[in-house]
Design a protein around this motif. Structure first.
Motif, PDB file in Angstrom:
ATOM      1  N   HIS A 178     -45.486  33.708 -14.315  1.00  0.00           N
ATOM      2  CA  HIS A 178     -45.999  32.690 -13.396  1.00  0.00           C
ATOM      3  C   HIS A 178     -47.287  32.105 -13.967  1.00  0.00           C
ATOM      4  N   GLU A 214     -40.754  29.695   1.123  1.00  0.00           N
ATOM      5  CA  GLU A 214     -39.500  30.443   1.160  1.00  0.00           C
ATOM      6  C   GLU A 214     -39.492  31.521   2.236  1.00  0.00           C
ATOM      7  N   HIS A 215     -40.669  31.954   2.653  1.00  0.00           N
ATOM      8  CA  HIS A 215     -40.730  33.111   3.553  1.00  0.00           C
ATOM      9  C   HIS A 215     -41.437  32.854   4.881  1.00  0.00           C
ATOM     10  N   HIS A 216     -42.158  31.740   5.010  1.00  0.00           N
ATOM     11  CA  HIS A 216     -42.942  31.525   6.221  1.00  0.00           C
ATOM     12  C   HIS A 216     -42.758  30.106   6.747  1.00  0.00           C
ATOM     13  N   THR A 252     -48.991  26.798  -7.648  1.00  0.00           N
ATOM     14  CA  THR A 252     -47.621  26.348  -7.390  1.00  0.00           C
ATOM     15  C   THR A 252     -46.739  27.505  -6.955  1.00  0.00           C
ATOM     16  N   PHE A 253     -46.905  28.639  -7.630  1.00  0.00           N
ATOM     17  CA  PHE A 253     -46.120  29.825  -7.309  1.00  0.00           C
ATOM     18  C   PHE A 253     -46.371  30.274  -5.877  1.00  0.00           C
ATOM     19  N   PHE A 254     -47.646  30.295  -5.464  1.00  0.00           N
ATOM     20  CA  PHE A 254     -47.975  30.735  -4.102  1.00  0.00           C
ATOM     21  C   PHE A 254     -47.382  29.780  -3.076  1.00  0.00           C
ATOM     22  N   GLU A 255     -47.583  28.492  -3.263  1.00  0.00           N
ATOM     23  CA  GLU A 255     -47.104  27.513  -2.292  1.00  0.00           C
ATOM     24  C   GLU A 255     -45.587  27.550  -2.166  1.00  0.00           C
ATOM     25  N   LYS A 256     -44.896  27.687  -3.294  1.00  0.00           N
ATOM     26  CA  LYS A 256     -43.435  27.745  -3.278  1.00  0.00           C
ATOM     27  C   LYS A 256     -42.949  29.009  -2.581  1.00  0.00           C
ATOM     28  N   THR A 257     -43.578  30.133  -2.899  1.00  0.00           N
ATOM     29  CA  THR A 257     -43.171  31.414  -2.295  1.00  0.00           C
ATOM     30  C   THR A 257     -43.420  31.400  -0.797  1.00  0.00           C
ATOM     31  N   TRP A 258     -44.550  30.810  -0.391  1.00  0.00           N
ATOM     32  CA  TRP A 258     -44.855  30.721   1.046  1.00  0.00           C
ATOM     33  C   TRP A 258     -43.751  29.964   1.778  1.00  0.00           C
ATOM     34  N   ILE A 291     -49.578  37.505  -2.920  1.00  0.00           N
ATOM     35  CA  ILE A 291     -48.305  37.661  -3.614  1.00  0.00           C
ATOM     36  C   ILE A 291     -48.582  38.290  -4.976  1.00  0.00           C
TER      37      ILE A 291
END
Length: 363
Positions: free
Chosen positions: A281, A294-296, A286-292, A275
């Motif tokens: 950020h 949302e999309h996967h 935290t940013f990666f886990e949250k974004t994941w 990402i």
């Protein structure tokens, strides 16, 4: 521009220059695998590989490539993912995709024979003026200029040409000069001689002028100005783009990979999920886990930092903050998102920065 060419050629002994260059090349040329014969397909492959890439790097790739795709038909029918895997590590992947598209056209329109006509060959995908001149002069002895960076460096010193070689119009000037002085008796040795001279003798810094076979014709050598040439404006520094990437494994030890888009940088290659980052950020994990989420599908937990990779492209730099992590739950695989075993991972073409991430993990 023709008048300028004539000005540079005034009092220049073309015949003697040609002979000195050709004789030196025949005596001193490197033993390179694509010089074993004049097979236009092999010459073509080598010239595409050599773009932006050192000879020593290309040699093993060339051997593997020709062993797997020995003919135009074999390359035309190749699976794209297998082809990208063979090319893996050479970079500039659009080169091989364009080469395959061009080879398919040769196979379909010209019966698998590389066309000897400049008009036909130059219209193939990914074939520019340099490739046209190099392939047709080396393989078919056509007196067509093949002007690359090495050639411009040599000729800028021979004729003391002060034009900026970073500009397209300057390349046109060098092409016209080369067209005027090229040997029609042996254009293959002439063009390769200029390239070889730039690679071995007339180097960017500390040219070995005393070993140069054409120093008697070189105006820069005569005037002691060889280090002033070529003239080239400096490129602007490319921007840096930061990513957080995760090497994710499930409970079976399978690795999650995703396919890049079919167009653009590193098209159709595979990578570990990542990402882009921006300054806002502060907590990458935290940013990666949250974004994941949302999309996967599936749940991701980042475990620990793995490595930081800086990879420089011609126009930008990637800074990849790589972590290891676990993925659990129901993972929905698609054509572009897959869980693969470690053995299977080796079958997928990965860009160099993600090869480095994997290498950091297994070490």
């Amino acid at each position: 521009m023709k008048e300028r060419v004539l000005t540079f050629l005034k009092s220049f002994n073309i015949d003697d220059f040609q002979k000195s260059l050709r004789d030196w090349f025949k005596a001193e040329k490197r033993d390179l695998p694509w010089r074993k014969d004049k097979d236009p397909y092999k010459v073509w492959v080598s010239e595409i590989m050599l773009q932006q890439t050192r000879v020593d790097t290309v040699i093993p790739y060339f051997h593997r490539f020709i062993e797997k795709y020995p003919t135009i038909q074999a390359l035309a029918e190749a699976d794209e993912q297998e082809l990208l895997k063979v090319w893996e590590g050479l970079g500039y992947y659009s080169r091989v995709k364009n080469l395959q598209a061009a080879v398919k056209e040769v196979d379909e329109k010209y019966g698998g024979v590389v066309p000897v006509e400049k008009e036909k060959f130059s219209q193939l995908k990914g074939v520019g003026p340099y490739t046209t001149g190099a392939v047709l002069s080396i393989a078919y002895d056509q007196p067509i200029p093949a002007v690359d960076g090495n050639v411009m460096r040599v000729l800028s010193r021979v004729f003391e040409i002060e034009d900026d070689i970073a500009k397209a119009r300057t390349r046109k000037l060098f092409e016209q000069i080369t067209e005027a002085i090229i040997s029609h008796d042996d254009p293959s040795s002439f063009n390769q001689g200029l390239m070889e001279l730039g690679a071995l003798i007339c180097k960017p810094t500390s040219p070995a002028c005393l070993l140069c076979p054409v120093r008697d014709h070189c105006r820069a050598f005569q005037h002691g100005t060889e280090t002033n040439f070529p003239v080239k404006t400096k490129q602007k520094k490319g921007k840096t783009v930061e990513f957080i990437a995760a090497l994710l494994m499930d409970e079976k030890g399978q690795v999650f990979i995703q396919k890049r888009p079919d167009e653009g940088l590193l098209a159709s290659l595979w990578e570990f999920p990542n990402i882009p980052l921006s300054g806002k950020h502060k907590n990458m994990v935290t940013f990666f886990e949250k974004t994941w989420m949302e999309h996967h599908s599936g749940k991701v937990e980042i475990l620990q930092p793995l490595t930081v990779i800086n990879h420089v492209f011609s126009h930008l730099t990637w800074k990849i903050h790589a972590f290891t992590g676990e993925i659990t739950g129901d993972i929905q695989e698609t054509n572009t998102f897959k869980l693969v075993s470690i053995d299977e991972l080796s079958q997928y073409p990965l860009p160099v920065p993600y090869q480095k991430v994997w290498q950091a993990y297994i070490e």
